[in-house]
Motif scaffolding. Structure first.
Motif, PDB file in Angstrom:
ATOM      1  N   ARG A  82       0.871  -1.174   0.000  1.00  0.00           N
ATOM      2  CA  ARG A  82       0.000   0.000   0.000  1.00  0.00           C
ATOM      3  C   ARG A  82       0.908   1.224   0.000  1.00  0.00           C
ATOM      4  O   ARG A  82       1.923   1.254   0.675  1.00  0.00           O
ATOM      5  CB  ARG A  82      -0.874  -0.030   1.260  1.00  0.00           C
ATOM      6  N   ILE A  83       0.532   2.240  -0.776  1.00  0.00           N
ATOM      7  CA  ILE A  83       1.318   3.466  -0.877  1.00  0.00           C
ATOM      8  C   ILE A  83       0.366   4.643  -1.072  1.00  0.00           C
ATOM      9  O   ILE A  83      -0.683   4.507  -1.693  1.00  0.00           O
ATOM     10  CB  ILE A  83       2.346   3.393  -2.038  1.00  0.00           C
ATOM     11  N   THR A  84       0.732   5.786  -0.527  1.00  0.00           N
ATOM     12  CA  THR A  84      -0.040   7.001  -0.734  1.00  0.00           C
ATOM     13  C   THR A  84       0.636   7.801  -1.838  1.00  0.00           C
ATOM     14  O   THR A  84       1.827   8.080  -1.758  1.00  0.00           O
ATOM     15  CB  THR A  84      -0.124   7.830   0.560  1.00  0.00           C
ATOM     16  N   VAL A  85      -0.116   8.136  -2.876  1.00  0.00           N
ATOM     17  CA  VAL A  85       0.425   8.865  -4.027  1.00  0.00           C
ATOM     18  C   VAL A  85      -0.343  10.161  -4.244  1.00  0.00           C
ATOM     19  O   VAL A  85      -1.504  10.278  -3.856  1.00  0.00           O
ATOM     20  CB  VAL A  85       0.393   8.017  -5.321  1.00  0.00           C
ATOM     21  N   SER A  86       0.310  11.127  -4.860  1.00  0.00           N
ATOM     22  CA  SER A  86      -0.361  12.384  -5.207  1.00  0.00           C
ATOM     23  C   SER A  86      -1.374  12.136  -6.308  1.00  0.00           C
ATOM     24  O   SER A  86      -1.116  11.364  -7.231  1.00  0.00           O
ATOM     25  CB  SER A  86       0.660  13.416  -5.693  1.00  0.00           C
ATOM     26  N   ASP A  87      -2.518  12.792  -6.195  1.00  0.00           N
ATOM     27  CA  ASP A  87      -3.568  12.659  -7.204  1.00  0.00           C
ATOM     28  C   ASP A  87      -4.089  14.053  -7.534  1.00  0.00           C
ATOM     29  O   ASP A  87      -4.872  14.623  -6.780  1.00  0.00           O
ATOM     30  CB  ASP A  87      -4.688  11.767  -6.676  1.00  0.00           C
ATOM     31  N   SER A  88      -3.638  14.613  -8.654  1.00  0.00           N
ATOM     32  CA  SER A  88      -4.027  15.968  -9.028  1.00  0.00           C
ATOM     33  C   SER A  88      -5.525  16.071  -9.309  1.00  0.00           C
ATOM     34  O   SER A  88      -6.139  17.100  -9.078  1.00  0.00           O
ATOM     35  CB  SER A  88      -3.230  16.451 -10.234  1.00  0.00           C
ATOM     36  N   ASP A  89      -6.137  14.990  -9.792  1.00  0.00           N
ATOM     37  CA  ASP A  89      -7.581  14.999 -10.049  1.00  0.00           C
ATOM     38  C   ASP A  89      -8.379  15.107  -8.751  1.00  0.00           C
ATOM     39  O   ASP A  89      -9.415  15.747  -8.701  1.00  0.00           O
ATOM     40  CB  ASP A  89      -8.008  13.744 -10.804  1.00  0.00           C
ATOM     41  N   ALA A  90      -7.882  14.453  -7.696  1.00  0.00           N
ATOM     42  CA  ALA A  90      -8.567  14.478  -6.403  1.00  0.00           C
ATOM     43  C   ALA A  90      -8.148  15.694  -5.580  1.00  0.00           C
ATOM     44  O   ALA A  90      -8.724  15.959  -4.536  1.00  0.00           O
ATOM     45  CB  ALA A  90      -8.279  13.199  -5.631  1.00  0.00           C
ATOM     46  N   GLY A  91      -7.140  16.400  -6.045  1.00  0.00           N
ATOM     47  CA  GLY A  91      -6.676  17.586  -5.336  1.00  0.00           C
ATOM     48  C   GLY A  91      -5.913  17.283  -4.060  1.00  0.00           C
ATOM     49  O   GLY A  91      -5.926  18.060  -3.122  1.00  0.00           O
ATOM     50  N   GLY A  92      -5.255  16.168  -4.003  1.00  0.00           N
ATOM     51  CA  GLY A  92      -4.496  15.810  -2.804  1.00  0.00           C
ATOM     52  C   GLY A  92      -3.778  14.499  -3.010  1.00  0.00           C
ATOM     53  O   GLY A  92      -3.069  14.317  -3.983  1.00  0.00           O
ATOM     54  N   SER A  93      -3.994  13.579  -2.093  1.00  0.00           N
ATOM     55  CA  SER A  93      -3.352  12.282  -2.212  1.00  0.00           C
ATOM     56  C   SER A  93      -4.376  11.174  -2.017  1.00  0.00           C
ATOM     57  O   SER A  93      -5.450  11.385  -1.458  1.00  0.00           O
ATOM     58  CB  SER A  93      -2.219  12.153  -1.194  1.00  0.00           C
ATOM     59  N   VAL A  94      -4.020   9.995  -2.492  1.00  0.00           N
ATOM     60  CA  VAL A  94      -4.898   8.841  -2.415  1.00  0.00           C
ATOM     61  C   VAL A  94      -4.042   7.611  -2.098  1.00  0.00           C
ATOM     62  O   VAL A  94      -2.897   7.521  -2.530  1.00  0.00           O
ATOM     63  CB  VAL A  94      -5.689   8.655  -3.732  1.00  0.00           C
TER      64      VAL A  94
END
Length: 82
Positions: A19-31
């Motif tokens: 499991r890893i937390t990645v930046s998500d520009s579409d969500a405006g943060g991280s996922v």
């Protein structure tokens, strides 16, 4: 997980689910995403200072995310999953 000496034992290896937390520009943060480790580049990781730059560092692990993306990360970025 620890070994007999009480030191932390590496539980992440090629084939591990992570499991890893990645930046998500579409969500405006991280996922948080899950995936499978497909390659270990431990022998290629070098100290950033030894090459005279701090950009484009080599990451230890190649991870195929469940959504089809390929990402690269280091030990501290990952958590093993069941």
């Amino acid at each position: 997980m620890t070994d007999k000496s009480g030191k932390s034992k590496d539980v992440i290896a090629v084939g591990s689910c992570v499991r890893i937390t990645v930046s998500d520009s579409d969500a405006g943060g991280s996922v948080t995403c899950t995936g499978v480790v497909i390659e270990d580049y431990e022998d290629m990781v070098i100290d950033r200072g030894s090459v005279g730059r701090d950009w484009a560092p080599v990451q230890r692990w190649a991870i195929a995310l469940d959504d089809g993306r390929l990402i690269f990360a280091n030990d501290e970025d990952l958590a093993a999953t069941d």
